[in-house]
Design an enzyme around this catalytic site. Structure first.
Site, short mmCIF file in Angstrom:
data_model
loop_
_atom_site.label_atom_id
_atom_site.label_comp_id
_atom_site.label_asym_id
_atom_site.label_seq_id
_atom_site.Cartn_x
_atom_site.Cartn_y
_atom_site.Cartn_z
N LYS A 125 -11.57 -3.47 -1.52
CA LYS A 125 -12.41 -2.25 -1.47
C LYS A 125 -11.64 -1.05 -1.96
O LYS A 125 -12.18 -0.14 -2.55
CB LYS A 125 -12.83 -1.99 -0.02
CG LYS A 125 -13.96 -2.87 0.44
CD LYS A 125 -14.54 -2.35 1.74
CE LYS A 125 -14.24 -3.28 2.89
NZ LYS A 125 -13.04 -2.94 3.63
N LYS A 152 -5.85 -9.47 -5.40
CA LYS A 152 -7.01 -9.74 -4.55
C LYS A 152 -8.12 -8.72 -4.81
O LYS A 152 -7.85 -7.56 -5.08
CB LYS A 152 -6.50 -9.68 -3.11
CG LYS A 152 -7.42 -9.17 -2.08
CD LYS A 152 -6.77 -9.12 -0.74
CE LYS A 152 -7.01 -7.79 -0.06
NZ LYS A 152 -8.39 -7.44 0.13
N LYS A 205 0.83 -1.21 0.00
CA LYS A 205 0.00 0.00 0.00
C LYS A 205 0.86 1.26 0.00
O LYS A 205 0.52 2.25 -0.64
CB LYS A 205 -0.95 0.00 1.20
CG LYS A 205 -2.08 -1.02 1.04
CD LYS A 205 -3.13 -0.88 2.12
CE LYS A 205 -4.28 -1.85 1.86
NZ LYS A 205 -5.30 -1.83 2.91
P1 ATP Z 1 -9.05 -2.62 1.87
O1 ATP Z 1 -8.71 -2.66 0.42
O2 ATP Z 1 -9.58 -1.28 2.33
O3 ATP Z 1 -7.97 -3.18 2.76
P2 ATP Z 1 -10.40 -5.09 1.87
O4 ATP Z 1 -11.22 -5.36 0.68
O5 ATP Z 1 -9.06 -5.76 1.94
O6 ATP Z 1 -10.32 -3.53 2.04
P3 ATP Z 1 -10.85 -5.47 4.69
O7 ATP Z 1 -11.86 -4.65 5.40
O8 ATP Z 1 -9.41 -5.10 4.83
O9 ATP Z 1 -11.24 -5.52 3.16
O10 ATP Z 1 -10.99 -6.99 5.14
C1 ATP Z 1 -12.14 -7.48 5.82
C2 ATP Z 1 -12.12 -8.98 5.82
O11 ATP Z 1 -12.32 -9.45 4.49
C3 ATP Z 1 -10.79 -9.59 6.30
O12 ATP Z 1 -11.11 -10.74 7.07
C4 ATP Z 1 -10.11 -10.00 5.02
O13 ATP Z 1 -9.27 -11.14 5.21
C5 ATP Z 1 -11.29 -10.35 4.13
N1 ATP Z 1 -10.99 -10.10 2.72
C6 ATP Z 1 -10.68 -8.91 2.16
N2 ATP Z 1 -10.50 -9.05 0.85
C7 ATP Z 1 -10.69 -10.36 0.58
C8 ATP Z 1 -10.62 -11.15 -0.61
N3 ATP Z 1 -10.36 -10.60 -1.78
N4 ATP Z 1 -10.88 -12.46 -0.51
C9 ATP Z 1 -11.18 -13.02 0.66
N5 ATP Z 1 -11.25 -12.36 1.82
C10 ATP Z 1 -11.00 -11.03 1.79
MG MG Z 2 -7.66 -5.22 3.57
#
Ligand code: ATP
Ligand code: MG
Length: 412
Positions: A279, A276, A181
């Site tokens: 968000k 991956k 990041k």
């Molecule tokens: P950001 O990009 O803001 O970090 P994010 O999409 O990674 O957002 P988080 O809020 O960081 O989402 O993660 C919340 C939960 O969702 C965590 O348990 C994380 O392991 C899971 N998670 C996030 N992205 C994925 C993905 N692509 N596949 C499976 N699990 C995910």
């Molecule tokens: Mg995340």
């Protein structure tokens, strides 16, 4: 300062061989010790969760009292950084529904983590409320799980500061998410909180004396850091040292274990099967959000990345997009991998995409209906969040008081 830290480490590694091993380890322990928990989760069938623990339930031991089973505790959370997407759902929230029946569960909206990258202040509370409503809409049941907002329990930030003093900066510099990041944003645009956020995550987990943490692939390294930090603080301040300060002695923190879902642990981007789904990815085309209307889902699947191979197959490293979309299809239809393989093997991309779109729309529709009902009654959601925070604070404050005492603070 650097030298002081180094000599502290050297003296620690001499005094405690176990700690010296953990100082240099980075996520290896998790892989080494992960085992299969037998069919706790019927919808996942044979594809069960893995954890590096036994499946047995601990028992309270009090002299003269027959043992009462105590549920193991599980905590997890999602950041209100944008729209909750299919990765968050399949990798996290959907699994919590099974966990809440078996474990003592606390699920929170990690709003304090959401400010580690630039964000829109007016959007934060909206996204927090929306994420909480989605927890409920997806099936998290407040009569089983505590649902709350992280910033509503002040102990999270307080413990983080205390833990920061025991966290070597080298541990944080090694975190892959920080490296990725910060590289994307550039050093001048990255706040210190992005570096120290794994310490806040450790605080989130350790405050509740958590046994198990469901983690996607992206969070494994942070959980490993949490484990190492728990051991380090237990060693530095727990045990006899704490007893001498008037405490109960023993470990200050339970060392948590990972609980890793089998399929869906890592849902990949629709535009790049090697990244991956996230968000914070700039393009909304890269993810399916849980609240995407039907026409948006149709459009995203129509335009998502494919390949020029014929037929559909799992596990071909040259076809990451194909593997990802088949895995999504498998999870939203609750079928086995073998069933999906035999159904889709001879399909072309066009046919498969139509089936996947229908399956996604069918799966998400009831969630979206429940979400509208929940958000039409703001008082209901507020009451659930306030009750959740009250229950969480009770547990968190006990841990926090212990650690203040063990670290030698003057008590009020
Ligand atoms: P950001 O990009 O803001 O970090 P994010 O999409 O990674 O957002 P988080 O809020 O960081 O989402 O993660 C919340 C939960 O969702 C965590 O348990 C994380 O392991 C899971 N998670 C996030 N992205 C994925 C993905 N692509 N596949 C499976 N699990 C995910
Ligand atoms: Mg995340």
């Amino acid at each position: 300062m650097g030298r002081a830290l180094l000599s502290q480490f050297l003296s620690l590694s001499n005094a405690s061989p176990r700690l010296s091993t953990s100082i240099i380890s980075t996520g290896r322990n998790l892989k080494r010790s992960a085992t299969v928990v037998p069919s706790l989760f019927p919808l996942f069938g044979a594809a069960d969760f893995r954890c590096n623990c036994t499946a047995s339930v601990p028992v309270a031991e009090a002299p003269g009292v027959s043992p009462t089973p105590i549920k193991k505790r599980v905590v997890s959370g999602v950041q209100p950084t944008g729209s909750v997407h299919l990765g968050n759902y399949l990798g996290a929230i959907k699994n919590w529904i099974f966990l809440q029946d078996i474990y003592d569960t606390l699920f929170f909206i990690v709003d304090l983590h959401a400010i580690t990258l630039p964000y829109e202040a007016p959007e934060l509370s909206k996204a927090t409320r929306s994420t909480a409503a989605l927890y409920l809409a997806c099936g998290i049941d407040p009569s089983k799980a505590s649902i709350f907002v992280q910033s509503h329990v002040r102990a999270h930030v307080e413990l983080m500061w205390l833990l920061s003093s025991a966290t070597p900066i080298g541990w944080l510099n090694r975190m892959i998410q920080f490296k990725e990041k910060s590289r994307k944003a550039g050093d001048e645009n990255v706040g210190v909180a992005l570096l120290t956020y794994p310490v806040l995550m450790a605080s989130d987990i350790l405050l509740y004396q958590t046994d198990l943490v469901p983690v996607g692939e992206d969070q494994k390294q942070h959980l490993e850091l949490t484990r190492e930090l728990a051991e380090r603080v237990n060693y530095l301040y727990g045990g006899r040292k704490w007893k001498k300060m008037g405490g109960r002695g023993g470990a200050l923190f339970k060392v948590p274990e990972a609980l890793i879902p089998p399929t869906g642990a890592r849902v990949m981007s629709l535009t790049d099967g090697l990244s991956k789904m996230s968000k914070s990815a700039p393009s909304d085309q890269s993810r399916i959000n849980l609240l995407d209307p039907k026409d948006v889902i149709v459009n995203k699947i129509k335009r998502c990345k494919t390949d020029s191979f014929s037929g559909m197959e799992f596990d071909n490293p040259e076809r990451p997009e194909c593997n990802n979309l088949l895995s999504i299809y498998q999870l939203v239809t609750s079928r086995t991998k073998e069933e999906v393989e035999s159904e889709c093997r001879d399909m072309n991309w066009g046919t498969f995409k139509t089936n996947l779109t229908d399956a996604l729309v069918d799966h998400l529709h009831p969630i979206q209906v429940r979400y509208s009902e929940i958000t039409s009654d703001p008082a209901y959601l507020e009451q659930i969040l306030s009750e959740g925070a009250r229950k969480a604070a009770e547990i968190a404050d006990t841990t926090l008081n212990n650690i203040y005492q063990a670290m030698g603070f003057l008590r009020r």
